[in-house]
Motif scaffolding. Structure first.
Motif, PDB file in Angstrom:
ATOM      1  N   ALA A  11      49.662  44.398  29.250  1.00  0.00           N
ATOM      2  CA  ALA A  11      49.303  43.674  28.027  1.00  0.00           C
ATOM      3  C   ALA A  11      48.221  42.628  28.324  1.00  0.00           C
ATOM      4  N   THR A  12      48.338  41.975  29.468  1.00  0.00           N
ATOM      5  CA  THR A  12      47.332  41.014  29.904  1.00  0.00           C
ATOM      6  C   THR A  12      47.050  41.242  31.387  1.00  0.00           C
ATOM      7  N   TRP A  13      45.894  40.731  31.837  1.00  0.00           N
ATOM      8  CA  TRP A  13      45.473  40.932  33.224  1.00  0.00           C
ATOM      9  C   TRP A  13      45.002  39.612  33.814  1.00  0.00           C
ATOM     10  N   SER A  14      45.195  39.473  35.116  1.00  0.00           N
ATOM     11  CA  SER A  14      44.703  38.307  35.837  1.00  0.00           C
ATOM     12  C   SER A  14      43.184  38.403  35.966  1.00  0.00           C
ATOM     13  N   PRO A  15      42.548  37.284  36.281  1.00  0.00           N
ATOM     14  CA  PRO A  15      41.112  37.358  36.575  1.00  0.00           C
ATOM     15  C   PRO A  15      40.878  38.269  37.781  1.00  0.00           C
ATOM     16  N   VAL A  16      39.740  38.916  37.819  1.00  0.00           N
ATOM     17  CA  VAL A  16      39.429  39.783  38.953  1.00  0.00           C
ATOM     18  C   VAL A  16      39.162  38.948  40.195  1.00  0.00           C
ATOM     19  N   VAL A  17      39.566  39.492  41.341  1.00  0.00           N
ATOM     20  CA  VAL A  17      39.392  38.834  42.627  1.00  0.00           C
ATOM     21  C   VAL A  17      38.739  39.840  43.565  1.00  0.00           C
ATOM     22  N   ALA A  18      37.747  39.416  44.289  1.00  0.00           N
ATOM     23  CA  ALA A  18      37.090  40.297  45.262  1.00  0.00           C
ATOM     24  C   ALA A  18      37.924  40.370  46.532  1.00  0.00           C
ATOM     25  N   LEU A  19      38.264  41.588  46.956  1.00  0.00           N
ATOM     26  CA  LEU A  19      38.912  41.779  48.251  1.00  0.00           C
ATOM     27  C   LEU A  19      37.881  41.779  49.366  1.00  0.00           C
ATOM     28  N   THR A  20      36.646  42.061  49.018  1.00  0.00           N
ATOM     29  CA  THR A  20      35.585  42.173  50.013  1.00  0.00           C
ATOM     30  C   THR A  20      34.464  41.205  49.687  1.00  0.00           C
ATOM     31  N   ALA A  21      33.734  40.867  50.704  1.00  0.00           N
ATOM     32  CA  ALA A  21      32.531  40.034  50.549  1.00  0.00           C
ATOM     33  C   ALA A  21      31.622  40.320  51.731  1.00  0.00           C
ATOM     34  N   THR A  22      31.292  41.578  51.897  1.00  0.00           N
ATOM     35  CA  THR A  22      30.466  41.976  53.032  1.00  0.00           C
ATOM     36  C   THR A  22      29.033  42.203  52.583  1.00  0.00           C
ATOM     37  N   SER A  23      28.166  42.347  53.532  1.00  0.00           N
ATOM     38  CA  SER A  23      26.767  42.574  53.211  1.00  0.00           C
ATOM     39  C   SER A  23      26.451  44.059  53.069  1.00  0.00           C
ATOM     40  N   GLY A  24      27.435  44.911  53.253  1.00  0.00           N
ATOM     41  CA  GLY A  24      27.196  46.350  53.162  1.00  0.00           C
ATOM     42  C   GLY A  24      27.963  46.984  52.028  1.00  0.00           C
ATOM     43  N   ALA A  25      27.998  48.293  52.058  1.00  0.00           N
ATOM     44  CA  ALA A  25      28.667  49.056  51.013  1.00  0.00           C
ATOM     45  C   ALA A  25      30.158  49.144  51.301  1.00  0.00           C
ATOM     46  N   ASP A  26      30.975  48.721  50.352  1.00  0.00           N
ATOM     47  CA  ASP A  26      32.427  48.888  50.388  1.00  0.00           C
ATOM     48  C   ASP A  26      32.754  49.883  49.283  1.00  0.00           C
ATOM     49  N   ASP A  27      33.292  51.047  49.663  1.00  0.00           N
ATOM     50  CA  ASP A  27      33.514  52.059  48.635  1.00  0.00           C
ATOM     51  C   ASP A  27      34.705  52.954  48.957  1.00  0.00           C
ATOM     52  N   LEU A  28      34.987  53.849  48.034  1.00  0.00           N
ATOM     53  CA  LEU A  28      36.078  54.823  48.113  1.00  0.00           C
ATOM     54  C   LEU A  28      37.439  54.168  48.322  1.00  0.00           C
ATOM     55  N   PRO A  29      37.825  53.202  47.456  1.00  0.00           N
ATOM     56  CA  PRO A  29      39.123  52.550  47.640  1.00  0.00           C
ATOM     57  C   PRO A  29      40.289  53.494  47.320  1.00  0.00           C
ATOM     58  N   ILE A  30      41.367  53.315  48.068  1.00  0.00           N
ATOM     59  CA  ILE A  30      42.632  54.012  47.831  1.00  0.00           C
ATOM     60  C   ILE A  30      43.707  52.938  47.744  1.00  0.00           C
ATOM     61  N   VAL A  31      44.530  52.982  46.691  1.00  0.00           N
ATOM     62  CA  VAL A  31      45.573  51.984  46.471  1.00  0.00           C
ATOM     63  C   VAL A  31      46.932  52.670  46.522  1.00  0.00           C
ATOM     64  N   VAL A  32      47.865  52.102  47.304  1.00  0.00           N
ATOM     65  CA  VAL A  32      49.229  52.641  47.376  1.00  0.00           C
ATOM     66  C   VAL A  32      50.221  51.485  47.310  1.00  0.00           C
ATOM     67  N   THR A  33      51.446  51.771  46.852  1.00  0.00           N
ATOM     68  CA  THR A  33      52.505  50.771  46.782  1.00  0.00           C
ATOM     69  C   THR A  33      53.835  51.396  47.161  1.00  0.00           C
ATOM     70  N   ASP A  34      54.760  50.560  47.621  1.00  0.00           N
ATOM     71  CA  ASP A  34      56.121  51.019  47.883  1.00  0.00           C
ATOM     72  C   ASP A  34      57.035  50.725  46.696  1.00  0.00           C
ATOM     73  N   ARG A  35      56.487  50.182  45.613  1.00  0.00           N
ATOM     74  CA  ARG A  35      57.194  49.806  44.385  1.00  0.00           C
ATOM     75  C   ARG A  35      58.205  48.681  44.593  1.00  0.00           C
ATOM     76  N   ASN A  36      58.106  48.000  45.722  1.00  0.00           N
ATOM     77  CA  ASN A  36      58.951  46.841  46.012  1.00  0.00           C
ATOM     78  C   ASN A  36      58.106  45.600  46.264  1.00  0.00           C
ATOM     79  N   GLY A  37      56.867  45.615  45.799  1.00  0.00           N
ATOM     80  CA  GLY A  37      55.998  44.455  45.932  1.00  0.00           C
ATOM     81  C   GLY A  37      54.938  44.559  47.002  1.00  0.00           C
ATOM     82  N   VAL A  38      54.998  45.603  47.837  1.00  0.00           N
ATOM     83  CA  VAL A  38      53.999  45.764  48.893  1.00  0.00           C
ATOM     84  C   VAL A  38      52.908  46.717  48.403  1.00  0.00           C
ATOM     85  N   TRP A  39      51.657  46.273  48.522  1.00  0.00           N
ATOM     86  CA  TRP A  39      50.495  47.059  48.122  1.00  0.00           C
ATOM     87  C   TRP A  39      49.516  47.119  49.278  1.00  0.00           C
TER      88      TRP A  39
END
Length: 86
Positions: free
Chosen positions: A24-52
């Protein structure tokens, strides 16, 4: 994930946002990266117990960041393979 438009496609970043009310609502976006190169092809997984985990490629190397509090905070990005590149 979401983020501002990329002004430099060679210097892309990985962004995260979280919802605790079934999208319904979302937090502000936060950068996980701040490198000078290309950061791409992200994969997201969770254990459904709070670990991502988010993994992605940074200039040919695998990079990982971890959250243990449902995405409120994230670990510093690390390369679990050391100096190896793909």
């Amino acid at each position: 994930t979401a983020g501002p438009p990329l002004s430099d496609p060679v210097n892309s970043e990985i962004w995260v946002s979280r919802s605790s009310d079934h999208a319904a609502t979302w937090s502000p976006v936060v950068a996980l990266t701040a490198t000078s190169g290309a950061d791409d092809l992200p994969i997201v997984v969770t254990d459904r117990n709070g670990v991502w985990l988010v993994s992605w490629y940074t200039n040919g190397s695998v990079t990982v960041s971890r959250s243990v509090d449902n995405g409120v905070t994230w670990s510093a990005p690390t390369n679990p393979l050391g100096a190896a590149t793909i």
